[in-house]
Design an enzyme around this catalytic site. Structure first.
Site, mmCIF file in Angstrom:
data_model
loop_
_atom_site.group_PDB
_atom_site.id
_atom_site.type_symbol
_atom_site.label_atom_id
_atom_site.label_comp_id
_atom_site.label_asym_id
_atom_site.label_seq_id
_atom_site.Cartn_x
_atom_site.Cartn_y
_atom_site.Cartn_z
ATOM 1 N N ASN A 4 0.870 -1.181 0.000
ATOM 2 C CA ASN A 4 0.000 0.000 0.000
ATOM 3 C C ASN A 4 0.907 1.232 0.000
ATOM 4 O O ASN A 4 1.495 1.555 1.031
ATOM 5 C CB ASN A 4 -0.899 -0.030 1.243
ATOM 6 C CG ASN A 4 -1.704 1.246 1.399
ATOM 7 O OD1 ASN A 4 -1.810 2.042 0.458
ATOM 8 N ND2 ASN A 4 -2.268 1.453 2.573
ATOM 9 N N LYS B 262 0.017 4.284 -0.378
ATOM 10 C CA LYS B 262 -0.647 5.494 0.135
ATOM 11 C C LYS B 262 -0.423 6.656 -0.849
ATOM 12 O O LYS B 262 -0.522 6.451 -2.041
ATOM 13 C CB LYS B 262 -0.140 5.801 1.540
ATOM 14 C CG LYS B 262 -0.197 4.548 2.428
ATOM 15 C CD LYS B 262 0.007 4.793 3.870
ATOM 16 C CE LYS B 262 -0.088 3.448 4.597
ATOM 17 N NZ LYS B 262 -0.184 3.556 6.032
ATOM 18 N N HIS C 12 -9.550 0.936 4.310
ATOM 19 C CA HIS C 12 -8.308 1.209 5.050
ATOM 20 C C HIS C 12 -8.608 2.186 6.189
ATOM 21 O O HIS C 12 -9.441 3.085 6.030
ATOM 22 C CB HIS C 12 -7.247 1.793 4.109
ATOM 23 C CG HIS C 12 -5.903 1.844 4.766
ATOM 24 N ND1 HIS C 12 -5.552 2.865 5.611
ATOM 25 C CD2 HIS C 12 -4.855 0.985 4.730
ATOM 26 C CE1 HIS C 12 -4.320 2.627 6.070
ATOM 27 N NE2 HIS C 12 -3.883 1.500 5.546
ATOM 28 N N GLU D 111 -7.114 4.690 7.227
ATOM 29 C CA GLU D 111 -6.950 6.116 6.881
ATOM 30 C C GLU D 111 -8.179 6.632 6.122
ATOM 31 O O GLU D 111 -8.567 7.789 6.271
ATOM 32 C CB GLU D 111 -5.650 6.307 6.075
ATOM 33 C CG GLU D 111 -4.432 6.171 6.992
ATOM 34 C CD GLU D 111 -3.187 5.603 6.334
ATOM 35 O OE1 GLU D 111 -3.071 5.652 5.100
ATOM 36 O OE2 GLU D 111 -2.325 5.092 7.077
ATOM 37 N N GLU E 168 -5.592 -5.033 10.086
ATOM 38 C CA GLU E 168 -4.588 -4.024 10.398
ATOM 39 C C GLU E 168 -4.978 -3.292 11.683
ATOM 40 O O GLU E 168 -5.823 -2.383 11.643
ATOM 41 C CB GLU E 168 -4.494 -3.002 9.269
ATOM 42 C CG GLU E 168 -4.078 -3.599 7.947
ATOM 43 C CD GLU E 168 -3.467 -2.549 7.032
ATOM 44 O OE1 GLU E 168 -2.323 -2.736 6.623
ATOM 45 O OE2 GLU E 168 -4.133 -1.539 6.755
ATOM 46 N N GLY F 96 1.957 2.377 10.668
ATOM 47 C CA GLY F 96 2.889 3.506 10.551
ATOM 48 C C GLY F 96 3.515 3.920 11.875
ATOM 49 O O GLY F 96 4.149 4.966 11.964
ATOM 50 N N SER G 21 3.113 -1.985 10.386
ATOM 51 C CA SER G 21 4.545 -1.996 10.691
ATOM 52 C C SER G 21 5.227 -3.336 10.371
ATOM 53 O O SER G 21 6.090 -3.795 11.106
ATOM 54 C CB SER G 21 4.788 -1.597 12.153
ATOM 55 O OG SER G 21 4.337 -0.264 12.369
HETATM 56 P P1 PGA Z 1 2.664 0.409 7.579
HETATM 57 O O1 PGA Z 1 1.250 0.612 6.876
HETATM 58 O O2 PGA Z 1 3.247 -0.884 7.060
HETATM 59 O O3 PGA Z 1 3.481 1.609 7.179
HETATM 60 O O4 PGA Z 1 2.419 0.331 9.056
HETATM 61 C C1 PGA Z 1 0.379 -0.466 6.654
HETATM 62 C C2 PGA Z 1 -0.882 0.007 5.986
HETATM 63 O O5 PGA Z 1 -1.345 1.120 6.281
HETATM 64 O O6 PGA Z 1 -1.453 -0.691 5.142
#
Ligand code: PGA
Length: 239
Positions: free
Chosen positions: A9, A11, A92, A94, A161, A167, A203
């Site tokens: 992903n 983003k 997601h 976000e 997730e 993140g 992460s």
């Molecule tokens: P990250 O993001 O690996 O940077 O924690 C995962 C995601 O948002 O899909």
């Protein structure tokens, strides 16, 4: 044998030029599992052109619940499909947090996307407060129930997730992830979605991927930060 999926992903990172550069360094790599990238919408064309001839699949990070219309700024799954995309990422955290997507909207998008024959990767996950209040299973159950009320089990992947792990550099321990994946797998089985792959996200890095992958209910990963560099993502895809 596990059905393994490694998903990236990106983003809102990378330009079309940076996308081409990434895939020049990645496309000859071959993983034992499915490899799927979700670049930003403006980079999808560059990604599709550069990975042509490889097994890499490309998807969009979001799509509206209509093929076309007066919906300024939205992404058409039908157009993405015509371009050659195979997946749509939905739900997601976000999108839920910053763009106020509800479980109901996610369900409508999911139904529309699947009606086209595209695969949906549905993200679910609890916040830290919800985990601390022992609400993890209740939250995931609601997210699953609402999004999957009328879903097609064939074209579905779940990405668990935990919001507190996205993140932050703090990943769920393999035990925490496995416990939750087991719960999700149980729900899926009871509701007509047995065998749906369940990815872990939050992460994931080359350093923690192997331990997570050892767990029986983890089918792969949805990776943000560590997927932006081809060498780091290759190490994750080697699990
Ligand atoms: P990250 O993001 O690996 O940077 O924690 C995962 C995601 O948002 O899909």
């Amino acid at each position: 044998m596990k059905h393994k999926i490694f998903a990236a992903n990106w983003k809102m990172y990378k330009t079309p030029d940076e996308t081409r550069q990434f895939f020049e360094g990645f496309k000859s790599y071959s993983s034992q599992g499915e490899v799927v990238f979700f670049p930003p919408a403006l980079c999808v064309d560059a990604a599709l052109q550069t990975v042509k001839g490889s097994k890499i699949q490309i998807g969009v990070q979001n799509a509206y619940m209509k093929a076309e219309g007066a919906f300024t700024g939205e992404i058409s799954a039908a157009a993405a499909q015509k371009m050659g995309c195979q997946y749509v990422l939905l739900g997601h955290s976000e999108r839920r947090t910053y763009f106020h997507e509800t479980d109901e909207m996610i369900g409508q998008k999911l139904n529309f996307v699947q009606s086209l024959g595209l695969k949906v990767m549905l993200c679910i996950g609890e916040t830290l407060d919800q985990r601390k209040a022992n609400q993890t299973e209740a939250v995931l159950k609601t997210q699953l129930e609402k999004a999957l009320a009328k879903a097609d089990p064939k074209n579905l992947v779940i990405a668990y997730e935990p919001v507190w792990a996205i993140g932050t550099g703090v990943n769920a321990t393999p035990e925490q992830a496995e416990e939750t994946h087991q719960f999700v797998a149980g729900w899926l089985e009871k509701n007509g979605y047995a065998g749906t792959p369940i990815l872990y996200g939050g992460s994931v890095k080359p350093e923690n991927a192997a331990q997570l992958m050892e767990k029986p209910h983890i089918n792969g990963f949805l990776v943000g930060g560590a997927s932006l560099d081809p060498e780091s993502f290759k190490k994750i895809c080697a699990n």
